[in-house]
Scaffold this motif. Sequence first.
Motif, PDB file in Angstrom:
ATOM      1  N   GLU A  91       0.829  -1.208   0.000  1.00 36.82           N
ATOM      2  CA  GLU A  91       0.000   0.000   0.000  1.00 36.82           C
ATOM      3  C   GLU A  91       0.865   1.260   0.000  1.00 36.82           C
ATOM      4  O   GLU A  91       0.525   2.253  -0.652  1.00 36.82           O
ATOM      5  CB  GLU A  91      -0.948  -0.007   1.206  1.00 36.82           C
ATOM      6  CG  GLU A  91      -1.921   1.156   1.248  1.00 36.82           C
ATOM      7  CD  GLU A  91      -2.912   1.184   0.086  1.00 36.82           C
ATOM      8  OE1 GLU A  91      -3.600   2.217  -0.063  1.00 36.82           O
ATOM      9  OE2 GLU A  91      -3.011   0.198  -0.671  1.00 36.82           O
ATOM     10  N   ILE A  92       1.974   1.239   0.699  1.00 36.91           N
ATOM     11  CA  ILE A  92       2.895   2.384   0.682  1.00 36.91           C
ATOM     12  C   ILE A  92       3.384   2.641  -0.740  1.00 36.91           C
ATOM     13  O   ILE A  92       3.380   3.775  -1.220  1.00 36.91           O
ATOM     14  CB  ILE A  92       4.084   2.154   1.637  1.00 36.91           C
ATOM     15  CG1 ILE A  92       3.623   2.253   3.099  1.00 36.91           C
ATOM     16  CG2 ILE A  92       5.213   3.149   1.362  1.00 36.91           C
ATOM     17  CD1 ILE A  92       4.656   1.796   4.108  1.00 36.91           C
ATOM     18  N   ILE A  93       3.783   1.592  -1.423  1.00 30.98           N
ATOM     19  CA  ILE A  93       4.250   1.739  -2.804  1.00 30.98           C
ATOM     20  C   ILE A  93       3.125   2.278  -3.685  1.00 30.98           C
ATOM     21  O   ILE A  93       3.330   3.211  -4.469  1.00 30.98           O
ATOM     22  CB  ILE A  93       4.779   0.397  -3.345  1.00 30.98           C
ATOM     23  CG1 ILE A  93       6.101   0.060  -2.669  1.00 30.98           C
ATOM     24  CG2 ILE A  93       4.951   0.442  -4.855  1.00 30.98           C
ATOM     25  CD1 ILE A  93       6.616  -1.314  -2.987  1.00 30.98           C
ATOM     26  N   ARG A  94       1.936   1.706  -3.570  1.00 30.58           N
ATOM     27  CA  ARG A  94       0.804   2.138  -4.392  1.00 30.58           C
ATOM     28  C   ARG A  94       0.505   3.619  -4.186  1.00 30.58           C
ATOM     29  O   ARG A  94       0.351   4.378  -5.139  1.00 30.58           O
ATOM     30  CB  ARG A  94      -0.439   1.306  -4.076  1.00 30.58           C
ATOM     31  CG  ARG A  94      -1.619   1.601  -5.021  1.00 30.58           C
ATOM     32  CD  ARG A  94      -2.899   0.959  -4.538  1.00 30.58           C
ATOM     33  NE  ARG A  94      -3.445   1.610  -3.359  1.00 30.58           N
ATOM     34  CZ  ARG A  94      -4.107   2.773  -3.375  1.00 30.58           C
ATOM     35  NH1 ARG A  94      -4.273   3.438  -4.493  1.00 30.58           N
ATOM     36  NH2 ARG A  94      -4.595   3.274  -2.259  1.00 30.58           N
ATOM     37  N   ARG A  95       0.448   4.058  -2.935  1.00 32.31           N
ATOM     38  CA  ARG A  95       0.110   5.449  -2.653  1.00 32.31           C
ATOM     39  C   ARG A  95       1.218   6.408  -3.076  1.00 32.31           C
ATOM     40  O   ARG A  95       0.940   7.509  -3.542  1.00 32.31           O
ATOM     41  CB  ARG A  95      -0.204   5.628  -1.171  1.00 32.31           C
ATOM     42  CG  ARG A  95      -1.523   5.005  -0.795  1.00 32.31           C
ATOM     43  CD  ARG A  95      -1.914   5.359   0.603  1.00 32.31           C
ATOM     44  NE  ARG A  95      -3.128   4.679   0.972  1.00 32.31           N
ATOM     45  CZ  ARG A  95      -3.924   5.089   1.955  1.00 32.31           C
ATOM     46  NH1 ARG A  95      -3.618   6.167   2.643  1.00 32.31           N
ATOM     47  NH2 ARG A  95      -5.006   4.406   2.250  1.00 32.31           N
ATOM     48  N   ARG A  96       2.474   5.992  -2.917  1.00 30.10           N
ATOM     49  CA  ARG A  96       3.578   6.848  -3.374  1.00 30.10           C
ATOM     50  C   ARG A  96       3.521   7.008  -4.889  1.00 30.10           C
ATOM     51  O   ARG A  96       3.727   8.104  -5.402  1.00 30.10           O
ATOM     52  CB  ARG A  96       4.918   6.269  -2.930  1.00 30.10           C
ATOM     53  CG  ARG A  96       5.162   6.406  -1.425  1.00 30.10           C
ATOM     54  CD  ARG A  96       6.499   5.823  -1.020  1.00 30.10           C
ATOM     55  NE  ARG A  96       7.600   6.563  -1.583  1.00 30.10           N
ATOM     56  CZ  ARG A  96       8.158   7.646  -1.027  1.00 30.10           C
ATOM     57  NH1 ARG A  96       7.703   8.092   0.115  1.00 30.10           N
ATOM     58  NH2 ARG A  96       9.160   8.258  -1.614  1.00 30.10           N
TER      59      ARG A  96
ATOM     60  N   SER B  19       8.791   9.392  -5.727  1.00 30.62           N
ATOM     61  CA  SER B  19       9.779   8.402  -6.131  1.00 30.62           C
ATOM     62  C   SER B  19       9.484   7.066  -5.461  1.00 30.62           C
ATOM     63  O   SER B  19       8.731   6.997  -4.494  1.00 30.62           O
ATOM     64  CB  SER B  19      11.183   8.875  -5.750  1.00 30.62           C
ATOM     65  OG  SER B  19      11.278   9.012  -4.354  1.00 30.62           O
ATOM     66  N   ALA B  20      10.095   6.055  -5.975  1.00 29.80           N
ATOM     67  CA  ALA B  20       9.867   4.701  -5.446  1.00 29.80           C
ATOM     68  C   ALA B  20      10.203   4.657  -3.963  1.00 29.80           C
ATOM     69  O   ALA B  20      11.028   5.421  -3.469  1.00 29.80           O
ATOM     70  CB  ALA B  20      10.704   3.700  -6.207  1.00 29.80           C
ATOM     71  N   ALA B  21       9.561   3.746  -3.277  1.00 27.47           N
ATOM     72  CA  ALA B  21       9.806   3.575  -1.842  1.00 27.47           C
ATOM     73  C   ALA B  21      11.187   2.984  -1.612  1.00 27.47           C
ATOM     74  O   ALA B  21      11.929   2.729  -2.549  1.00 27.47           O
ATOM     75  CB  ALA B  21       8.723   2.680  -1.249  1.00 27.47           C
TER      76      ALA B  21
END
Length: 106
Positions: free
Chosen positions: A57-62, A68-70
């Motif tokens: 979810e962190i990656i999706r929201r970023r 930039s990528a997580a």
Amino acid sequence: MALTNFPGTVSRKKMGRPPLKVRETKVRLTEEQRRAIEELVGQNRMSAFIREAIDAEIIRRRQELGLSAATDTVQVRAAVLAWEAMTPEARQSWIAAVEADKSDDA
């Protein structure tokens, strides 16, 4: 001399698994959510499932925000989660696509 303090029995080496380097955080889940997670991964993998879901979810929201990528760790965990979710046929297709890209670059 204490009964447990004999020469050669005192060890400073820690036993057990290495620390996970995580901090405990209380999360409230409904019974339905708990049951659904347990059905998917089993009772003893609930924490790992929740951590993986949070990473994804962190990656999706970023990405949604155009950031930039997580961190590398989060990206690797998300990639492993995606790979494990793939069917064997989807994995084969992905491998074939990567190999085709490699041959195009050569």
